[in-house]
Design an enzyme around this catalytic site. Sequence first.
Site, PDB file in Angstrom:
ATOM      1  CE  LYS A 101      -1.735   1.652   4.081  1.00  0.00           C
ATOM      2  NZ  LYS A 101      -1.545   2.970   4.466  1.00  0.00           N
ATOM      3  CG  ASN A 102       2.281   2.891   3.532  1.00  0.00           C
ATOM      4  OD1 ASN A 102       1.278   3.151   3.306  1.00  0.00           O
ATOM      5  ND2 ASN A 102       2.504   2.504   5.051  1.00  0.00           N
TER       6      ASN A 102
ATOM      7  NE  ARG B 114      -2.321  12.462   8.385  1.00  0.00           N
ATOM      8  CZ  ARG B 114      -2.388  13.395   8.811  1.00  0.00           C
ATOM      9  NH1 ARG B 114      -3.793  13.783   9.396  1.00  0.00           N
ATOM     10  NH2 ARG B 114      -1.629  14.498   8.942  1.00  0.00           N
TER      11      ARG B 114
ATOM     12  CB  CYS C 291      -4.241  11.551  12.274  1.00  0.00           C
ATOM     13  SG  CYS C 291      -3.770   9.644  11.803  1.00  0.00           S
TER      14      CYS C 291
ATOM     15  NE  ARG D  41       0.011  10.138  10.006  1.00  0.00           N
ATOM     16  CZ  ARG D  41      -0.476   9.192   9.241  1.00  0.00           C
ATOM     17  NH1 ARG D  41      -1.459   8.578   9.528  1.00  0.00           N
ATOM     18  NH2 ARG D  41       0.446   8.697   8.253  1.00  0.00           N
TER      19      ARG D  41
ATOM     20  CG  ASP E  48       3.197   1.433   9.568  1.00  0.00           C
ATOM     21  OD1 ASP E  48       2.553   2.103  10.196  1.00  0.00           O
ATOM     22  OD2 ASP E  48       3.289   1.568   8.409  1.00  0.00           O
TER      23      ASP E  48
ATOM     24  NE  ARG F  14      -7.470   4.276   5.386  1.00  0.00           N
ATOM     25  CZ  ARG F  14      -6.859   5.141   5.953  1.00  0.00           C
ATOM     26  NH1 ARG F  14      -7.020   5.503   7.190  1.00  0.00           N
ATOM     27  NH2 ARG F  14      -5.877   5.732   5.483  1.00  0.00           N
TER      28      ARG F  14
HETATM   29  N1  EPU Z   1       6.324  14.619  10.997  1.00  0.00           N
HETATM   30  C1  EPU Z   1       6.418  16.065  11.279  1.00  0.00           C
HETATM   31  N2  EPU Z   1       6.174  16.932  10.159  1.00  0.00           N
HETATM   32  C2  EPU Z   1       5.974  16.407   8.929  1.00  0.00           C
HETATM   33  C3  EPU Z   1       6.094  15.290   8.669  1.00  0.00           C
HETATM   34  C4  EPU Z   1       6.076  14.303   9.774  1.00  0.00           C
HETATM   35  O1  EPU Z   1       6.515  16.346  12.361  1.00  0.00           O
HETATM   36  O2  EPU Z   1       6.011  17.222   8.165  1.00  0.00           O
HETATM   37  C5  EPU Z   1       6.290  13.581  11.915  1.00  0.00           C
HETATM   38  C6  EPU Z   1       5.100  12.847  12.296  1.00  0.00           C
HETATM   39  O3  EPU Z   1       4.053  13.596  12.958  1.00  0.00           O
HETATM   40  C7  EPU Z   1       5.609  11.605  12.741  1.00  0.00           C
HETATM   41  C8  EPU Z   1       6.996  11.354  12.309  1.00  0.00           C
HETATM   42  O4  EPU Z   1       7.483  12.654  11.620  1.00  0.00           O
HETATM   43  O5  EPU Z   1       5.852  11.763  14.218  1.00  0.00           O
HETATM   44  C9  EPU Z   1       7.056  10.386  11.208  1.00  0.00           C
HETATM   45  O6  EPU Z   1       5.759  10.504  10.242  1.00  0.00           O
HETATM   46  P1  EPU Z   1       6.033  10.257   8.650  1.00  0.00           P
HETATM   47  O7  EPU Z   1       5.963  11.553   8.033  1.00  0.00           O
HETATM   48  O8  EPU Z   1       7.111   9.326   8.482  1.00  0.00           O
HETATM   49  O9  EPU Z   1       4.693   9.467   8.435  1.00  0.00           O
HETATM   50  P2  EPU Z   1       3.828   9.272   7.230  1.00  0.00           P
HETATM   51  O10 EPU Z   1       4.837   9.607   6.002  1.00  0.00           O
HETATM   52  O11 EPU Z   1       2.737  10.495   7.429  1.00  0.00           O
HETATM   53  C10 EPU Z   1       4.099   6.939   6.577  1.00  0.00           C
HETATM   54  C11 EPU Z   1       3.156   5.997   6.072  1.00  0.00           C
HETATM   55  C12 EPU Z   1       2.367   5.139   7.536  1.00  0.00           C
HETATM   56  C13 EPU Z   1       3.643   5.065   8.550  1.00  0.00           C
HETATM   57  C14 EPU Z   1       4.552   5.963   8.590  1.00  0.00           C
HETATM   58  C15 EPU Z   1       5.846   5.837   9.410  1.00  0.00           C
HETATM   59  C16 EPU Z   1       2.337   6.092   3.835  1.00  0.00           C
HETATM   60  C17 EPU Z   1       1.305   6.301   3.189  1.00  0.00           C
HETATM   61  N3  EPU Z   1       1.978   6.148   5.503  1.00  0.00           N
HETATM   62  O12 EPU Z   1       3.330   8.055   7.085  1.00  0.00           O
HETATM   63  O13 EPU Z   1       1.761   4.091   7.292  1.00  0.00           O
HETATM   64  O14 EPU Z   1       3.180   4.537   9.918  1.00  0.00           O
HETATM   65  O15 EPU Z   1       5.093   6.436   7.354  1.00  0.00           O
HETATM   66  O16 EPU Z   1       6.622   4.626   8.817  1.00  0.00           O
HETATM   67  O17 EPU Z   1       3.303   5.695   3.705  1.00  0.00           O
HETATM   68  C18 EPU Z   1      -0.050   2.984   7.846  1.00  0.00           C
HETATM   69  O18 EPU Z   1       0.196   2.332   6.580  1.00  0.00           O
HETATM   70  O19 EPU Z   1      -0.987   2.335   8.711  1.00  0.00           O
HETATM   71  C19 EPU Z   1       0.556   4.011   7.996  1.00  0.00           C
HETATM   72  C20 EPU Z   1       0.108   4.875   9.184  1.00  0.00           C
END
Ligand code: EPU
Length: 419
Positions: free
Chosen positions: A22-23, A93, A117, A122, A306, A398
């Site tokens: 998915k990701n 998101r 969320c 996030r 995850d 999802r």
């Molecule tokens: N963060 C910030 N500012 C930003 C972006 C992130 O402070 O601009 C913080 C977040 O709040 C969090 C940390 O950085 O504390 C890491 O978040 P990240 O941005 O890596 O998460 P994401 O990109 O929103 C993806 C996956 C998630 C997975 C996370 C961590 C996708 C579509 N989603 O989310 O997947 O948990 O990386 O590995 O790739 C899931 O599949 O269930 C899922 C939630």
Amino acid sequence: MDKLQIDGGAALVGEVRISGAKNAALPILAATLLVDGAVTIGNVPHLKDVTTTNELLGRMGASVSVDEKMRVTVDASAAIDCVAPYELVKKMRASILVLGPLLARFGHADVSLPGGCAIGARPVNIHVAGLQQLGADIRIENGFIKARATRLKGARLVLEAVTVTGTENLMMAATLAEGTTYIENAAREPEVVDLANFLNVLGARIHGAGTDTIVIEGVRKLHGGCYEVLPDRIEAGTFLVAGAITRGRVRVRDMRPDHLDAVTAKLREAGAAVTIGDSWIEVDMRGKRPLAIDLRTAPYPAFPTDMQAQFAALNTIADGVGTITETIFENRFMHMLEMRRLGADIHLEGNVAIVRGVSRLTAAPVMATDLRASASLVLAALAADGCTDIERIYHIDRGYECIEEKLRGLGAKIRRMPA
Ligand code: EPU
């Protein structure tokens, strides 16, 4: 709203094919907006989030078609309406992933700000700051991120924290920028590498994906092509825990074992016999009670957030006391409260959960709160005595393709019922 009904107690035995990730599929689909031509993507999992992404691309004016093998062809050569509306972004998101591509190719993008969320705040400040450093003018107005640029210009970006979709958004944007971009403190997740490989197939020049410095030499255009999405390491890990928690033997196949090193290490610590082949992993916990394990989530290659909820489920019936520390998201323990309803002994202290294994869980109605929380409740229910109803199961659709069919194939007693 559907619910899942699970009669626990059966040891799962057998083999399961792992679907596309998915990701990885979501950023790759978003990246088709960068391309002047048709792109065909194979091994796309049949998931609600993929449908939402296709809907988003379609609404913007891209032509999207899905063939009988679930290969998705996207052609975004025509005029694109560069708006991602709230009604779709609030469902998913990951819609934020269209921001970088739209801005880079069309010079403007209005993307609704994702709201709160279930697992944490996030924010997307790192995505926004990075795009500004590439030369974009960005304002937050009426709940939208409104971004404008002429041609983005390469820059050296040092990310304030490791972010997966942040790295992906900036890498996509830099692909069409003038000059070279360096992304430092980049996420190293396999899904980031898959996106870079995809973009390189279409003519991008990206090096270093999978390390913490990604170098992107901007090109004028990307061309059409074909790509296969990598297998889902989190789906694979979830089925391996299903084998362990039911004291069964499960083999996951058509996957990448090297993407799960941190997970297989924890399964071994839990006492499972783990065998690894070229494209499969088998876990065998027959005749044994799992041992409690300690874990701490962190960016790849460390233990993935995850998989945290699934290992929490494993600890609930393990021998001993295990400590689970969540360092990525500040509110990713909702499943712990639901697992207590099944008889789990869990003590929460901030971002640490202390799980004392009990000899048996007992069925009770529970509620899914997010995707991985749902998966952990399914696992706990598979190990519990009696029949557990899991409500709000739409979360699981999802991210897990055909979960009931796959679990049934391993001998689980699971059905989907209208709630
Ligand atoms: N963060 C910030 N500012 C930003 C972006 C992130 O402070 O601009 C913080 C977040 O709040 C969090 C940390 O950085 O504390 C890491 O978040 P990240 O941005 O890596 O998460 P994401 O990109 O929103 C993806 C996956 C998630 C997975 C996370 C961590 C996708 C579509 N989603 O989310 O997947 O948990 O990386 O590995 O790739 C899931 O599949 O269930 C899922 C939630």
